[in-house]
Design a protein around this motif. Structure first.
Motif, PDB file in Angstrom:
ATOM      1  N   ASP A  60       0.843  -1.193   0.000  1.00 24.12           N
ATOM      2  CA  ASP A  60       0.000   0.000   0.000  1.00 24.12           C
ATOM      3  C   ASP A  60       0.881   1.246   0.000  1.00 24.12           C
ATOM      4  OD1 ASP A  60       0.982   0.059   2.592  1.00 24.12           O
ATOM      5  OD2 ASP A  60      -0.883  -0.585   3.535  1.00 24.12           O
ATOM      6  N   ASP A  61       0.348   2.374   0.433  1.00 25.25           N
ATOM      7  CA  ASP A  61       1.094   3.637   0.339  1.00 25.25           C
ATOM      8  C   ASP A  61       2.304   3.716   1.258  1.00 25.25           C
ATOM      9  OD1 ASP A  61      -0.694   4.457  -1.560  1.00 25.25           O
ATOM     10  OD2 ASP A  61      -1.880   5.734  -0.223  1.00 25.25           O
ATOM     11  N   MET A  62       2.524   2.695   2.085  1.00 21.84           N
ATOM     12  CA  MET A  62       3.715   2.702   2.939  1.00 21.84           C
ATOM     13  C   MET A  62       4.968   2.681   2.075  1.00 21.84           C
ATOM     14  SD  MET A  62       4.318   2.967   6.153  1.00 21.84           S
ATOM     15  CE  MET A  62       5.739   2.875   7.251  1.00 21.84           C
ATOM     16  N   GLU A  63       4.863   2.105   0.893  1.00 24.25           N
ATOM     17  CA  GLU A  63       6.030   2.065  -0.013  1.00 24.25           C
ATOM     18  C   GLU A  63       6.464   3.481  -0.379  1.00 24.25           C
ATOM     19  OE1 GLU A  63       5.173  -0.830  -3.142  1.00 24.25           O
ATOM     20  OE2 GLU A  63       4.452  -2.197  -1.592  1.00 24.25           O
ATOM     21  N   GLU A  64       5.471   4.356  -0.552  1.00 23.33           N
ATOM     22  CA  GLU A  64       5.768   5.777  -0.849  1.00 23.33           C
ATOM     23  C   GLU A  64       6.507   6.416   0.336  1.00 23.33           C
ATOM     24  OE1 GLU A  64       2.166   7.945  -1.813  1.00 23.33           O
ATOM     25  OE2 GLU A  64       3.198   9.835  -1.378  1.00 23.33           O
ATOM     26  N   PHE A  65       6.070   6.064   1.557  1.00 23.57           N
ATOM     27  CA  PHE A  65       6.752   6.600   2.742  1.00 23.57           C
ATOM     28  C   PHE A  65       8.229   6.208   2.761  1.00 23.57           C
ATOM     29  CE2 PHE A  65       8.551   5.632   6.881  1.00 23.57           C
ATOM     30  CZ  PHE A  65       8.664   6.911   7.379  1.00 23.57           C
ATOM     31  N   TRP A  66       8.525   4.937   2.503  1.00 26.47           N
ATOM     32  CA  TRP A  66       9.928   4.483   2.548  1.00 26.47           C
ATOM     33  C   TRP A  66      10.770   5.252   1.530  1.00 26.47           C
ATOM     34  CZ3 TRP A  66      10.941   2.452   6.878  1.00 26.47           C
ATOM     35  CH2 TRP A  66      10.110   1.525   7.492  1.00 26.47           C
ATOM     36  N   ARG A  67      10.172   5.511   0.341  1.00 27.60           N
ATOM     37  CA  ARG A  67      10.920   6.273  -0.681  1.00 27.60           C
ATOM     38  C   ARG A  67      11.195   7.681  -0.186  1.00 27.60           C
ATOM     39  NH1 ARG A  67       7.466   3.541  -4.205  1.00 27.60           N
ATOM     40  NH2 ARG A  67       6.029   5.287  -4.378  1.00 27.60           N
ATOM     41  N   GLU A  68      10.168   8.316   0.402  1.00 26.71           N
ATOM     42  CA  GLU A  68      10.327   9.691   0.909  1.00 26.71           C
ATOM     43  C   GLU A  68      11.348   9.750   2.047  1.00 26.71           C
ATOM     44  OE1 GLU A  68       9.128  12.360  -0.317  1.00 26.71           O
ATOM     45  OE2 GLU A  68       7.234  11.908  -1.317  1.00 26.71           O
ATOM     46  N   ALA A  94       2.614   4.215  12.291  1.00 24.14           N
ATOM     47  CA  ALA A  94       3.899   3.886  12.922  1.00 24.14           C
ATOM     48  C   ALA A  94       4.064   2.378  13.116  1.00 24.14           C
ATOM     49  CB  ALA A  94       4.034   4.618  14.261  1.00 24.14           C
ATOM     50  N   SER A  95       2.953   1.667  13.262  1.00 26.74           N
ATOM     51  CA  SER A  95       3.070   0.208  13.464  1.00 26.74           C
ATOM     52  C   SER A  95       3.788  -0.438  12.275  1.00 26.74           C
ATOM     53  CB  SER A  95       1.696  -0.434  13.690  1.00 26.74           C
ATOM     54  OG  SER A  95       0.919  -0.415  12.503  1.00 26.74           O
ATOM     55  N   ARG A  96       3.693   0.186  11.116  1.00 25.14           N
ATOM     56  CA  ARG A  96       4.324  -0.382   9.914  1.00 25.14           C
ATOM     57  C   ARG A  96       5.843  -0.209   9.902  1.00 25.14           C
ATOM     58  NH1 ARG A  96       0.785  -0.986   5.708  1.00 25.14           N
ATOM     59  NH2 ARG A  96       2.569  -1.741   4.492  1.00 25.14           N
ATOM     60  N   LEU A  97       6.358   0.589  10.839  1.00 21.17           N
ATOM     61  CA  LEU A  97       7.817   0.739  10.941  1.00 21.17           C
ATOM     62  C   LEU A  97       8.450  -0.553  11.452  1.00 21.17           C
ATOM     63  CD1 LEU A  97       7.877   4.317  12.490  1.00 21.17           C
ATOM     64  CD2 LEU A  97       8.396   3.724  10.115  1.00 21.17           C
ATOM     65  N   GLN A  98       7.611  -1.449  11.916  1.00 18.63           N
ATOM     66  CA  GLN A  98       8.109  -2.751  12.372  1.00 18.63           C
ATOM     67  C   GLN A  98       8.933  -3.419  11.275  1.00 18.63           C
ATOM     68  OE1 GLN A  98       8.258  -4.056  15.162  1.00 18.63           O
ATOM     69  NE2 GLN A  98       8.177  -6.276  15.078  1.00 18.63           N
ATOM     70  N   TYR A  99       8.575  -3.123  10.006  1.00 20.63           N
ATOM     71  CA  TYR A  99       9.334  -3.705   8.887  1.00 20.63           C
ATOM     72  C   TYR A  99      10.817  -3.331   8.979  1.00 20.63           C
ATOM     73  CZ  TYR A  99      11.208  -4.708   4.341  1.00 20.63           C
ATOM     74  OH  TYR A  99      12.010  -5.179   3.342  1.00 20.63           O
TER      75      TYR A  99
END
Ligand SMILES: Cc1cc2nc3c(=O)[nH]c(=O)nc-3n(C[C@H](O)[C@H](O)[C@H](O)COP(=O)(O)O)c2cc1C
Length: 186
Positions: A60-68, A94-99
């Protein structure tokens, strides 16, 4: 300074957005706002796919966050305070930062690094919270997962009585935060 601002407020032109605008104006930094509430980012379900794969099972849009995040020199978490804490929308993101944690600490992936940067917090609160310490503590923990060293917090603590743009204390705290960021970047 290249700055990524996570906006955790669901209000499009609310107090957090005003605080972000104040920060932009006072700092003159090169800011990109990532509006968490407008993105499609599901919370982590602890499915543990990332324990064995170099990716998240949720696409989902978390991929955009990692790029940014990759080239951000500063990350700013901006949020209203709900029940003494950052908004649930921000906490869900923030829970997705677990990755990042799993990739670095559990899978020990030599090809993954969350990077290093400065970190800071911006909070808007409606007057009920007298001491934002618990929200700051949570914010610091989230920043750590973004590879950020915590530098400081600015806040507008009385949005029920004083609009952010008229709040001298809020202005002073944003100015003080900008000075701290500039001096610790040297
Ligand atoms: C569900 C909810 C919980 C809240 N809890 C607090 C609180 O614990 N302390 C406080 O000072 N304000 C609290 N507020 C008020 C918001 O923090 C305040 O209105 C804030 O300025 C809103 O920012 P925004 O316009 O960017 O969303 C709460 C508001 C909501 C909707």
């Amino acid at each position: 300074m290249k700055t990524l601002i996570l906006n955790g407020s669901p209000r499009k032109n609310g107090d957090t957005v005003q605080l972000i605008e104040l920060f932009r104006e006072k700092s003159g930094f090169d800011c990109t706002v990532f509006p968490v509430c407008e993105k499609k980012i599901a919370p982590c379900t602890d499915c543990r796919f990332c324990h064995t794969h170099p990716s998240c099972a949720l696409r989902d849009d978390m991929e955009e966050f990692w790029r940014e995040l990759s080239d951000a020199e500063l990350i700013l978490l901006a949020s209203p305070i709900y029940f003494g804490q950052p908004s649930p929308q921000l906490l869900s993101w923030a829970s997705r930062l677990q990755y990042a944690f799993v990739s670095e600490r559990i899978r020990k992936d030599p090809d993954f690094s969350v990077g290093k940067r400065q970190g800071a917090l911006l909070f808007a609160a409606g007057g009920g919270t007298k001491n934002p310490k618990p929200a700051i503590q949570t914010g610091k923990e989230i920043l750590r997962f973004c590879g950020a060293d915590y530098i400081g917090t600015a806040a507008a603590m009385n949005t029920d009585r004083i609009p952010v743009e008229q709040d001298l204390q809020a202005k002073k705290s944003v100015e003080a935060l900008v000075q701290l960021l500039l001096s610790s970047a040297k």
